[in-house]
Structure formats: structure tokens, C-alpha cells
Design a protein around this motif. Structure first.
Motif, PDB file in Angstrom:
ATOM      1  N   LYS A 100       3.774  -5.707  10.952  1.00 55.63           N
ATOM      2  CA  LYS A 100       4.960  -5.569  11.896  1.00 55.63           C
ATOM      3  C   LYS A 100       5.293  -7.214  12.015  1.00 55.63           C
ATOM      4  CE  LYS A 100       6.018  -4.028  16.655  1.00 55.63           C
ATOM      5  NZ  LYS A 100       5.559  -3.524  17.777  1.00 55.63           N
ATOM      6  N   ARG A 101       4.379  -8.016  12.300  1.00 61.56           N
ATOM      7  CA  ARG A 101       4.693  -9.558  12.420  1.00 61.56           C
ATOM      8  C   ARG A 101       5.517 -10.163  11.379  1.00 61.56           C
ATOM      9  NH1 ARG A 101       0.174 -14.378  12.320  1.00 61.56           N
ATOM     10  NH2 ARG A 101       1.685 -15.898  12.360  1.00 61.56           N
ATOM     11  N   TYR A 102       5.245  -9.667  10.024  1.00 63.05           N
ATOM     12  CA  TYR A 102       6.002 -10.052   8.981  1.00 63.05           C
ATOM     13  C   TYR A 102       7.129  -9.523   8.489  1.00 63.05           C
ATOM     14  CZ  TYR A 102       2.331 -13.873   8.386  1.00 63.05           C
ATOM     15  OH  TYR A 102       1.810 -14.946   8.743  1.00 63.05           O
ATOM     16  N   ASN A 103       7.440  -8.501   9.464  1.00 65.17           N
ATOM     17  CA  ASN A 103       8.443  -7.397   9.060  1.00 65.17           C
ATOM     18  C   ASN A 103       8.767  -6.880   7.724  1.00 65.17           C
ATOM     19  OD1 ASN A 103      10.755  -6.018  10.043  1.00 65.17           O
ATOM     20  ND2 ASN A 103      12.224  -7.616   9.457  1.00 65.17           N
ATOM     21  N   ILE A 104       7.714  -6.193   7.163  1.00 64.89           N
ATOM     22  CA  ILE A 104       7.234  -5.690   5.995  1.00 64.89           C
ATOM     23  C   ILE A 104       8.169  -4.443   5.960  1.00 64.89           C
ATOM     24  CG2 ILE A 104       5.925  -5.233   3.847  1.00 64.89           C
ATOM     25  CD1 ILE A 104       5.519  -8.067   4.787  1.00 64.89           C
TER      26      ILE A 104
ATOM     27  N   LYS B  42      -5.865 -16.970   3.503  1.00 66.63           N
ATOM     28  CA  LYS B  42      -4.409 -17.470   3.577  1.00 66.63           C
ATOM     29  C   LYS B  42      -4.215 -18.368   2.417  1.00 66.63           C
ATOM     30  CE  LYS B  42      -4.011 -16.966   8.458  1.00 66.63           C
ATOM     31  NZ  LYS B  42      -3.429 -17.394   9.907  1.00 66.63           N
ATOM     32  N   ILE B  43      -2.864 -17.887   1.917  1.00 62.15           N
ATOM     33  CA  ILE B  43      -2.270 -19.040   1.001  1.00 62.15           C
ATOM     34  C   ILE B  43      -0.919 -19.307   1.622  1.00 62.15           C
ATOM     35  CG2 ILE B  43      -1.041 -18.990  -1.343  1.00 62.15           C
ATOM     36  CD1 ILE B  43      -2.853 -16.817  -2.218  1.00 62.15           C
ATOM     37  N   SER B  44      -0.566 -20.876   1.750  1.00 65.38           N
ATOM     38  CA  SER B  44       0.612 -21.145   2.361  1.00 65.38           C
ATOM     39  C   SER B  44       0.838 -20.619   3.521  1.00 65.38           C
ATOM     40  CB  SER B  44       1.556 -20.928   1.290  1.00 65.38           C
ATOM     41  OG  SER B  44       1.508 -21.591   0.207  1.00 65.38           O
ATOM     42  N   GLY B  45      -0.360 -20.511   4.311  1.00 64.36           N
ATOM     43  CA  GLY B  45      -0.171 -20.067   5.866  1.00 64.36           C
ATOM     44  C   GLY B  45      -0.091 -18.695   5.964  1.00 64.36           C
ATOM     45  N   LYS B  46      -0.095 -17.625   4.894  1.00 63.75           N
ATOM     46  CA  LYS B  46      -0.054 -16.248   5.144  1.00 63.75           C
ATOM     47  C   LYS B  46      -1.060 -15.357   4.549  1.00 63.75           C
ATOM     48  CE  LYS B  46       4.175 -15.654   3.437  1.00 63.75           C
ATOM     49  NZ  LYS B  46       5.511 -15.322   3.180  1.00 63.75           N
ATOM     50  N   PRO B  47      -1.688 -14.521   4.983  1.00 66.23           N
ATOM     51  CA  PRO B  47      -2.602 -13.779   4.366  1.00 66.23           C
ATOM     52  C   PRO B  47      -2.162 -13.412   2.974  1.00 66.23           C
ATOM     53  CG  PRO B  47      -2.371 -12.707   6.583  1.00 66.23           C
ATOM     54  CD  PRO B  47      -1.092 -13.873   6.352  1.00 66.23           C
ATOM     55  N   ILE B  48      -3.048 -13.493   2.018  1.00 63.39           N
ATOM     56  CA  ILE B  48      -2.892 -12.980   0.576  1.00 63.39           C
ATOM     57  C   ILE B  48      -2.189 -11.569   0.684  1.00 63.39           C
ATOM     58  CG2 ILE B  48      -3.886 -12.272  -1.465  1.00 63.39           C
ATOM     59  CD1 ILE B  48      -6.087 -14.348  -0.952  1.00 63.39           C
ATOM     60  N   LEU B  49      -2.681 -10.671   1.230  1.00 59.84           N
ATOM     61  CA  LEU B  49      -2.022  -9.282   1.286  1.00 59.84           C
ATOM     62  C   LEU B  49      -0.611  -9.095   1.683  1.00 59.84           C
ATOM     63  CD1 LEU B  49      -2.491  -6.098   1.313  1.00 59.84           C
ATOM     64  CD2 LEU B  49      -3.291  -6.037   3.392  1.00 59.84           C
TER      65      LEU B  49
ATOM     66  N   PRO C 277      -1.523 -11.331  -5.430  1.00 59.82           N
ATOM     67  CA  PRO C 277      -0.092 -11.644  -4.776  1.00 59.82           C
ATOM     68  C   PRO C 277       0.996 -11.971  -5.545  1.00 59.82           C
ATOM     69  CG  PRO C 277      -1.357 -13.625  -4.305  1.00 59.82           C
ATOM     70  CD  PRO C 277      -2.231 -12.449  -5.210  1.00 59.82           C
ATOM     71  N   PHE C 278       0.726 -12.662  -6.904  1.00 55.82           N
ATOM     72  CA  PHE C 278       1.762 -13.324  -7.523  1.00 55.82           C
ATOM     73  C   PHE C 278       2.547 -12.325  -8.589  1.00 55.82           C
ATOM     74  CE2 PHE C 278      -1.286 -16.474  -6.549  1.00 55.82           C
ATOM     75  CZ  PHE C 278      -0.593 -17.033  -5.805  1.00 55.82           C
ATOM     76  N   ILE C 279       2.771 -11.062  -8.227  1.00 54.94           N
ATOM     77  CA  ILE C 279       3.577 -10.117  -9.060  1.00 54.94           C
ATOM     78  C   ILE C 279       4.954 -10.305  -8.733  1.00 54.94           C
ATOM     79  CG2 ILE C 279       3.218  -8.256  -7.263  1.00 54.94           C
ATOM     80  CD1 ILE C 279       3.152  -6.467  -9.897  1.00 54.94           C
ATOM     81  N   GLY C 280       5.899 -10.492  -9.558  1.00 50.99           N
ATOM     82  CA  GLY C 280       7.313 -10.610  -9.335  1.00 50.99           C
ATOM     83  C   GLY C 280       8.184  -9.651  -9.463  1.00 50.99           C
ATOM     84  N   ARG C 281       9.487  -9.674  -8.996  1.00 57.07           N
ATOM     85  CA  ARG C 281      10.354  -8.475  -9.317  1.00 57.07           C
ATOM     86  C   ARG C 281      10.680  -8.257 -10.416  1.00 57.07           C
ATOM     87  NH1 ARG C 281      14.879 -10.401  -4.937  1.00 57.07           N
ATOM     88  NH2 ARG C 281      13.450 -10.831  -3.166  1.00 57.07           N
TER      89      ARG C 281
ATOM     90  N   GLN D 284       5.018  -8.221   0.664  1.00 62.35           N
ATOM     91  CA  GLN D 284       6.467  -8.709   0.409  1.00 62.35           C
ATOM     92  C   GLN D 284       6.814  -8.717  -0.922  1.00 62.35           C
ATOM     93  OE1 GLN D 284       5.605 -12.651   2.296  1.00 62.35           O
ATOM     94  NE2 GLN D 284       6.540 -12.231   4.264  1.00 62.35           N
ATOM     95  N   ALA D 285       6.332  -9.046  -1.869  1.00 59.07           N
ATOM     96  CA  ALA D 285       6.829  -8.829  -3.346  1.00 59.07           C
ATOM     97  C   ALA D 285       7.091  -7.546  -3.567  1.00 59.07           C
ATOM     98  CB  ALA D 285       5.755  -9.399  -4.276  1.00 59.07           C
ATOM     99  N   LEU D 286       6.052  -6.444  -3.225  1.00 54.69           N
ATOM    100  CA  LEU D 286       6.509  -5.088  -3.610  1.00 54.69           C
ATOM    101  C   LEU D 286       7.674  -4.440  -2.667  1.00 54.69           C
ATOM    102  CD1 LEU D 286       2.751  -3.921  -3.732  1.00 54.69           C
ATOM    103  CD2 LEU D 286       4.398  -4.078  -5.772  1.00 54.69           C
ATOM    104  N   SER D 287       7.729  -5.073  -1.469  1.00 55.04           N
ATOM    105  CA  SER D 287       8.732  -4.340  -0.460  1.00 55.04           C
ATOM    106  C   SER D 287      10.011  -4.979  -1.062  1.00 55.04           C
ATOM    107  CB  SER D 287       8.380  -4.766   0.736  1.00 55.04           C
ATOM    108  OG  SER D 287       9.501  -4.426   1.498  1.00 55.04           O
ATOM    109  N   ALA D 288      10.142  -6.243  -1.614  1.00 57.08           N
ATOM    110  CA  ALA D 288      11.450  -7.071  -2.257  1.00 57.08           C
ATOM    111  C   ALA D 288      11.846  -6.276  -3.390  1.00 57.08           C
ATOM    112  CB  ALA D 288      11.131  -8.273  -2.314  1.00 57.08           C
ATOM    113  N   SER D 289      11.310  -5.539  -3.942  1.00 56.34           N
ATOM    114  CA  SER D 289      11.563  -4.871  -5.156  1.00 56.34           C
ATOM    115  C   SER D 289      12.477  -3.717  -4.988  1.00 56.34           C
ATOM    116  CB  SER D 289      10.318  -4.348  -5.872  1.00 56.34           C
ATOM    117  OG  SER D 289      10.760  -3.790  -7.239  1.00 56.34           O
ATOM    118  N   SER D 290      13.608  -3.615  -5.766  1.00 56.99           N
ATOM    119  CA  SER D 290      14.549  -2.457  -5.450  1.00 56.99           C
ATOM    120  C   SER D 290      13.940  -1.224  -6.247  1.00 56.99           C
ATOM    121  CB  SER D 290      15.888  -2.764  -5.987  1.00 56.99           C
ATOM    122  OG  SER D 290      15.968  -3.230  -7.366  1.00 56.99           O
TER     123      SER D 290
END
Length: 139
Positions: free
Chosen positions: A68-72, A28-35, A111-115, A40-46
């Protein structure tokens, strides 16, 4: 142009000295699994239409539960990886839609890939036919 991402996250993280029994994607990083941060970063990319996630065979249900829990969104499939990264990526490539133009292959524990970087990589691949992204090593 249709863009699909493959997230290779089936390794066991042998080189990482961490909590016994916890594979690297689930640290975990900041309470969430690295994956989850990565997805989330990839899913947020248009720029990305769908995502195929390859995980260790023992983690498939766990990963599906976290998604499912994090609604990815944009998750097309969660598959069991192979014993080596090349086999894992090959299995995921076989699941791509026939009309896919661009494939991003990303390490699930980066995990630190940005949009902006994702968008630039997709644009580069559109222009050139291929793109490799690298970032400077942190000392």
C-alpha cells in the motif's frame, strides 16, 4: 493470454548473515525493501496481469502495508507461505484464475529482473509451453 506471477518470499534467509530479526525480503537496497523492488519490477511489466505474493506468516500484514505504501499495482493476494518453497508455490497455484495461461514463479529476493527479461520469458512460454530463466553467475 492471461499471465499471473507468483512471488515466493516466505523464507527466513538462514544463510544470510544480516541484521537479527530482519528477514531477507525486508533488507533495504537504496532505502526500499528488496521485496518492494521485485514487486515494482513485476508490476511494471505489461506482460503480467496479476501477482500473488507469498510471505512468511509473521510478515503478511507488514507486506500488505508496504504494498500500500509503495502503491504496488496488480497485487491479487498476499498469502502466508508454507514451511518449504514447494508448499508455498502450491498454495499460490491454488489461487490462480481458471483462465490463466502462463504462470511466472519468481523469487522475491531477486529484485533485478527487468521488463525485457520478463517479456522474453512470457514469449518463450507462449511459444514452447514452458520457460526457465537463468542468468550467468557473478564472480
Amino acid at each position: 493470454m492471461k499471465t499471473e506471477a507468483i512471488v515466493a518470499s516466505a523464507g527466513i534467509g538462514k544463510r544470510l548473515k544480516s541484521t537479527p530479526g530482519v528477514r531477507k525480503p525486508y533488507l533495504k537496497i537504496s532505502g526500499k525493501p528488496i521485496l518492494i523492488h521485485t514487486l515494482q519490477a513485476l508490476s511494471a511489466s505489461s506482460a503480467i496481469d496479476s501477482i500473488i505474493v507469498a510471505v512468511h506468516r509473521l510478515d503478511k500484514k507488514r507486506c500488505e502495508g508496504l504494498i500500500k505504501r509503495y502503491n504496488i499495482g496488480k497485487i491479487k493476494a498476499v498469502i502466508s507461505g508454507a514451511s518449504e518453497r514447494t508448499g508455498t508455490v502450491s498454495k499460490a497455484l491454488a489461487l490462480l484464475d481458471g483462465d490463466t495461461d502462463i504462470v511466472l514463479i519468481h523469487d522475491g529476493v531477486r529484485p533485478f529482473i527487468g521488463r525485457a527479461l520478463i517479456a522474453r520469458a512470457v514469449e518463450c512460454a507462449k511459444r514452447s509451453g514452458a520457460c526457465v530463466v537463468g542468468v550467468p553467475v557473478k564472480a
